[in-house]
Design a protein around this motif. Structure first.
Motif, mmCIF file in Angstrom:
data_model
loop_
_atom_site.group_PDB
_atom_site.id
_atom_site.type_symbol
_atom_site.label_atom_id
_atom_site.label_comp_id
_atom_site.label_asym_id
_atom_site.label_seq_id
_atom_site.Cartn_x
_atom_site.Cartn_y
_atom_site.Cartn_z
ATOM 1 N N GLN A 191 0.809 -1.236 0.000
ATOM 2 C CA GLN A 191 0.000 0.000 0.000
ATOM 3 C C GLN A 191 0.835 1.275 0.000
ATOM 4 O O GLN A 191 0.532 2.202 -0.745
ATOM 5 C CB GLN A 191 -0.979 -0.034 1.181
ATOM 6 N N PRO A 192 1.933 1.348 0.786
ATOM 7 C CA PRO A 192 2.741 2.575 0.725
ATOM 8 C C PRO A 192 3.326 2.832 -0.668
ATOM 9 O O PRO A 192 3.535 3.989 -1.055
ATOM 10 C CB PRO A 192 3.857 2.327 1.745
ATOM 11 N N LEU A 193 3.579 1.768 -1.437
ATOM 12 C CA LEU A 193 4.110 1.945 -2.796
ATOM 13 C C LEU A 193 3.101 2.662 -3.691
ATOM 14 O O LEU A 193 3.482 3.416 -4.587
ATOM 15 C CB LEU A 193 4.464 0.589 -3.410
ATOM 16 N N CYS B 14 0.955 0.581 -13.253
ATOM 17 C CA CYS B 14 1.643 0.109 -12.048
ATOM 18 C C CYS B 14 0.723 0.158 -10.840
ATOM 19 O O CYS B 14 0.687 -0.774 -10.027
ATOM 20 C CB CYS B 14 2.898 0.936 -11.784
ATOM 21 N N CYS B 15 -0.025 1.221 -10.725
ATOM 22 C CA CYS B 15 -0.954 1.356 -9.605
ATOM 23 C C CYS B 15 -2.021 0.255 -9.677
ATOM 24 O O CYS B 15 -2.378 -0.340 -8.659
ATOM 25 C CB CYS B 15 -1.597 2.738 -9.622
ATOM 26 N N GLY B 16 -2.518 -0.028 -10.874
ATOM 27 C CA GLY B 16 -3.499 -1.092 -11.056
ATOM 28 C C GLY B 16 -2.963 -2.454 -10.661
ATOM 29 O O GLY B 16 -3.661 -3.251 -10.025
ATOM 30 N N LEU B 17 -1.708 -2.722 -11.017
ATOM 31 C CA LEU B 17 -1.088 -3.989 -10.624
ATOM 32 C C LEU B 17 -0.988 -4.097 -9.102
ATOM 33 O O LEU B 17 -1.286 -5.139 -8.520
ATOM 34 C CB LEU B 17 0.303 -4.123 -11.247
ATOM 35 N N LEU B 18 -0.580 -3.008 -8.464
ATOM 36 C CA LEU B 18 -0.452 -3.028 -7.006
ATOM 37 C C LEU B 18 -1.815 -3.154 -6.333
ATOM 38 O O LEU B 18 -1.980 -3.891 -5.363
ATOM 39 C CB LEU B 18 0.274 -1.765 -6.520
ATOM 40 N N TRP B 19 -2.825 -2.439 -6.865
ATOM 41 C CA TRP B 19 -4.157 -2.496 -6.279
ATOM 42 C C TRP B 19 -4.792 -3.865 -6.473
ATOM 43 O O TRP B 19 -5.743 -4.217 -5.769
ATOM 44 C CB TRP B 19 -5.049 -1.391 -6.841
ATOM 45 N N GLY B 20 -4.275 -4.649 -7.411
ATOM 46 C CA GLY B 20 -4.747 -6.018 -7.571
ATOM 47 C C GLY B 20 -4.426 -6.885 -6.364
ATOM 48 O O GLY B 20 -5.003 -7.955 -6.189
ATOM 49 N N LEU B 21 -3.518 -6.424 -5.510
ATOM 50 C CA LEU B 21 -3.161 -7.150 -4.290
ATOM 51 C C LEU B 21 -3.970 -6.695 -3.079
ATOM 52 O O LEU B 21 -3.755 -7.187 -1.969
ATOM 53 C CB LEU B 21 -1.663 -6.971 -4.002
ATOM 54 N N LEU B 22 -4.893 -5.770 -3.290
ATOM 55 C CA LEU B 22 -5.757 -5.278 -2.212
ATOM 56 C C LEU B 22 -6.460 -6.453 -1.545
ATOM 57 O O LEU B 22 -6.993 -7.324 -2.234
ATOM 58 C CB LEU B 22 -6.796 -4.313 -2.792
ATOM 59 N N PRO B 23 -6.447 -6.520 -0.205
ATOM 60 C CA PRO B 23 -7.104 -7.656 0.461
ATOM 61 C C PRO B 23 -8.622 -7.598 0.284
ATOM 62 O O PRO B 23 -9.327 -6.933 1.022
ATOM 63 C CB PRO B 23 -6.697 -7.525 1.930
ATOM 64 N N CYS B 24 -9.100 -8.282 -0.724
ATOM 65 C CA CYS B 24 -10.526 -8.282 -1.057
ATOM 66 C C CYS B 24 -10.944 -9.724 -1.310
ATOM 67 O O CYS B 24 -10.374 -10.390 -2.177
ATOM 68 C CB CYS B 24 -10.768 -7.423 -2.300
ATOM 69 N N GLY B 25 -11.911 -10.196 -0.551
ATOM 70 C CA GLY B 25 -12.373 -11.568 -0.680
ATOM 71 C C GLY B 25 -12.811 -11.921 -2.090
ATOM 72 O O GLY B 25 -12.562 -13.025 -2.570
#
Length: 132
Positions: free
Chosen positions: A14-16, A31-42
């Motif tokens: 998240q800080p990235l 890049c932001c989309g790739l990182l947000w794909g790791l958001l803890p979402c069931g």
């Protein structure tokens, strides 16, 4: 369990995403989309687990693409029309309608995967006739 593990990973990821804000280029958005794909979402983790377990790489990619496209309208509404959308969603009829739709879609999904095959249909029929 996946979501709990994802929360631990998200603490570092998240800080990235903050370094990419505000988004001004396509590369930053990607890049932001790739990182947000790791958001803890069931929901995301469920789809990821489903696609990984399919062992069919082309289908896994198509499933993830369909999931992304399916959630895109909601994300755009959330970003572009946040205030009106939030006010609209606070109406009990709208909320209850969406809740009912999600329940029906969940049942259809479970049934389409054959998970209801063992359910006692006789019980359902006797329960249904008792109300008439």
């Amino acid at each position: 369990r996946l979501e709990q593990a994802g929360s631990k990973v998200w603490q570092y990821v998240q800080p990235l995403t903050r370094h990419l804000m505000p988004i001004k280029t396509v590369q930053q958005a990607y890049c932001c989309g790739l990182l947000w794909g790791l958001l803890p979402c069931g929901m995301i983790y469920s789809i990821l687990a489903w696609t990984v377990s399919s062992n069919q790489t082309p289908w896994a990619g198509l499933i993830m693409l369909a999931f992304g496209l399916g959630t895109l309208p909601a994300m755009l509404l959330n970003v572009v029309f946040f205030r009106e959308f939030k006010r609209y969603m606070q109406h009990p009829l709208v909320r209850n309608s969406f809740a009912l739709l999600l329940i029906v879609l969940g049942i259809v999904t479970i049934a389409s995967n054959g998970l209801l095959d063992g359910l006692d249909i006789a019980f359902l029929n006797s329960h249904h006739h008792a109300h008439h």
